[in-house]
Design a protein around this motif. Sequence first.
Motif, mmCIF file in Angstrom:
data_model
loop_
_atom_site.group_PDB
_atom_site.id
_atom_site.type_symbol
_atom_site.label_atom_id
_atom_site.label_comp_id
_atom_site.label_asym_id
_atom_site.label_seq_id
_atom_site.Cartn_x
_atom_site.Cartn_y
_atom_site.Cartn_z
ATOM 1 N N ASP A 108 38.985 48.531 47.224
ATOM 2 C CA ASP A 108 38.799 47.295 47.981
ATOM 3 C C ASP A 108 37.565 46.529 47.513
ATOM 4 O O ASP A 108 37.551 45.295 47.456
ATOM 5 C CB ASP A 108 38.716 47.576 49.479
ATOM 6 N N THR A 109 36.509 47.276 47.129
ATOM 7 C CA THR A 109 35.322 46.622 46.590
ATOM 8 C C THR A 109 35.625 45.991 45.243
ATOM 9 O O THR A 109 35.155 44.890 44.938
ATOM 10 C CB THR A 109 34.181 47.644 46.433
ATOM 11 N N ALA A 110 36.420 46.678 44.432
ATOM 12 C CA ALA A 110 36.783 46.138 43.123
ATOM 13 C C ALA A 110 37.597 44.855 43.265
ATOM 14 O O ALA A 110 37.367 43.877 42.533
ATOM 15 C CB ALA A 110 37.576 47.184 42.336
ATOM 16 N N LEU A 111 38.544 44.826 44.212
ATOM 17 C CA LEU A 111 39.337 43.622 44.435
ATOM 18 C C LEU A 111 38.476 42.471 44.932
ATOM 19 O O LEU A 111 38.656 41.315 44.527
ATOM 20 C CB LEU A 111 40.464 43.908 45.434
ATOM 21 N N THR A 112 37.539 42.794 45.822
ATOM 22 C CA THR A 112 36.611 41.760 46.306
ATOM 23 C C THR A 112 35.788 41.197 45.156
ATOM 24 O O THR A 112 35.580 39.990 45.039
ATOM 25 C CB THR A 112 35.675 42.340 47.378
ATOM 26 N N PHE A 113 35.309 42.095 44.295
ATOM 27 C CA PHE A 113 34.537 41.677 43.130
ATOM 28 C C PHE A 113 35.365 40.760 42.232
ATOM 29 O O PHE A 113 34.896 39.723 41.763
ATOM 30 C CB PHE A 113 34.073 42.921 42.367
ATOM 31 N N GLY A 114 36.624 41.136 41.999
ATOM 32 C CA GLY A 114 37.487 40.315 41.154
ATOM 33 C C GLY A 114 37.729 38.941 41.755
ATOM 34 O O GLY A 114 37.664 37.928 41.044
ATOM 35 N N ALA A 115 38.001 38.881 43.078
ATOM 36 C CA ALA A 115 38.283 37.605 43.725
ATOM 37 C C ALA A 115 37.047 36.715 43.772
ATOM 38 O O ALA A 115 37.107 35.518 43.452
ATOM 39 C CB ALA A 115 38.815 37.848 45.141
ATOM 40 N N VAL A 116 35.909 37.309 44.172
ATOM 41 C CA VAL A 116 34.670 36.530 44.242
ATOM 42 C C VAL A 116 34.256 36.043 42.857
ATOM 43 O O VAL A 116 33.818 34.900 42.682
ATOM 44 C CB VAL A 116 33.540 37.371 44.885
ATOM 45 N N GLY A 117 34.409 36.918 41.858
ATOM 46 C CA GLY A 117 34.063 36.522 40.495
ATOM 47 C C GLY A 117 34.903 35.365 40.002
ATOM 48 O O GLY A 117 34.389 34.413 39.394
ATOM 49 N N LEU A 118 36.221 35.403 40.270
ATOM 50 C CA LEU A 118 37.117 34.333 39.827
ATOM 51 C C LEU A 118 36.765 33.005 40.492
ATOM 52 O O LEU A 118 36.624 31.980 39.825
ATOM 53 C CB LEU A 118 38.562 34.708 40.140
ATOM 54 N N VAL A 119 36.605 33.030 41.818
ATOM 55 C CA VAL A 119 36.279 31.799 42.549
ATOM 56 C C VAL A 119 34.927 31.246 42.102
ATOM 57 O O VAL A 119 34.762 30.037 41.910
ATOM 58 C CB VAL A 119 36.289 32.063 44.070
ATOM 59 N N SER A 120 33.957 32.137 41.920
ATOM 60 C CA SER A 120 32.613 31.697 41.531
ATOM 61 C C SER A 120 32.609 31.083 40.135
ATOM 62 O O SER A 120 31.946 30.062 39.898
ATOM 63 C CB SER A 120 31.640 32.877 41.581
ATOM 64 N N LEU A 121 33.338 31.699 39.197
ATOM 65 C CA LEU A 121 33.381 31.169 37.837
ATOM 66 C C LEU A 121 34.054 29.797 37.798
ATOM 67 O O LEU A 121 33.619 28.905 37.056
ATOM 68 C CB LEU A 121 34.119 32.142 36.914
ATOM 69 N N ILE A 122 35.105 29.611 38.611
ATOM 70 C CA ILE A 122 35.775 28.309 38.657
ATOM 71 C C ILE A 122 34.862 27.265 39.282
ATOM 72 O O ILE A 122 34.738 26.138 38.775
ATOM 73 C CB ILE A 122 37.102 28.413 39.435
#
Length: 485
Positions: A134-148
């Motif tokens: 769940d932490t990994a998925l959060t990291f992936g989602a936050v990273g994607l939104v932040s990079l965009i």
Amino acid sequence: MNSARRRFQFETAPSSGLANSPTQDRKWPVQYDSVELLAVLADFATIFTASLVAAFAHKLVFGAPQDISRLTGVALPMSVVFAAVFKSCNMYSPTALLNLRNQIRAVCAIWLGVFILFVATTYALHMEQDIRWDTALTFGAVGLVSLIAQRALLRDALRKGLSERRFSGRKIVLITDEHGQHLVNMLSDLGFFVEKHFTLPVFHSSQRRQEKLIEMIIDHTRETEVREIFFGVSLNHWSRLKRVVGALHVLPLRVRLVPTGASSELFCRPSTELGGARCVELHRGPLSPIDLLAKRALDICLSTIVLTVLAPLLLTVAAAIKLDSPGPVLFKQQRCGFNGRRFTIFKFRTMSVLEDGTSIVQATARDPRVTRLGGWLRRTSIDEIPQLLNVLEGSMSIVGPRPHAMAHDNEFNKAVRHYAYRRRVKPGLTGLAQIKGYRGPTPTPDSIEGRVEQDLFYIDNWSFGMDLMILAQTPLELIRGRNAF
């Protein structure tokens, strides 16, 4: 002396106006040349921050702290891989950063690939207990939104800096020929202050006039705070340019050349060292051995995985085709592939006819030749999956220009200029043209020209990152279902 100065030099209006402009006093402490480095550092900071946000979010939701050092330790190699692939696609250049749509596509594709690699590595090293899913998925989602979001901010800041001339630069001297007048405004937009603009004497000018120009440039740079000298000339003036540059060696300043005219095209092409000479690539050939190996490895791995996972579905579809209408399960047709070589393409049969001759009619909406099951197979593109067998045998690739029937290939070759250039790489199951909306039949000259234009762009600008981007966007295009009938 004064008449000679009037003959050889003049100050440009944009330069003289910049000195008293309101934005001149509000320059950013950033040079245009450093935009690419700042974008890379911003990605590192964004990915690292996303790992911290994911760790603290896990603590707030579950009450148990996630090992921050573990997650941030993974963020560092992920940011390195992401930045390396992004850089290989030339997506950090200022011109690329201004295209927000392409930036978002590249971020989604490359970040998805890096995240999948991260998850695979985590489980391969048995680190799933240290980094929860769940932490990994959060990291992936936050990273994607932040990079965009960061890309949108970078685009807006870059636009503001260029339109308001906010980039800091140095005072320069500019020497141009008749083709380089446009460089005055361009360099001013990038933050450079054109202190003086000289015009290179005409080809048949006397040696004395050239020496006078050199003397004036040297005198002016020594009397002012000029930090660089720019030449904006065509290489047709190379002999004169060398003499002028050689005479300027007495100055402790950097001298740069911005080629103009037809010769400037050479500097936009890739070059390599060949012995003691410099070799310019005038025409891009097949991919390098390393590129071919990487692309082939992706083809074999992905096609093997997809065929294995979808085996039950494929068997079910084969049985349904046999029950739905008479005829073979697989449709075979001759297509033109790499370097013009013919090969047999495999597809699930979706029509009541098996056309493979000199005259083939493309499918249209509500085509009576399409079977009941065939219509659904064509809309979902499931009928294309057997082409993974062509990928495994090496006649096709996962990503590349779509192959056409031999009859259409001959027709398009006569109608569209440079159509045959598509055969410089293997045909693909999906391609840049397909995710750009050129999917399905090509009923008009504009549609085939648009498809060929996208295919040639893919060939001339191929990178592994571009393949990943196309693969990531293909499912979205399948869902949209444009021209799928």
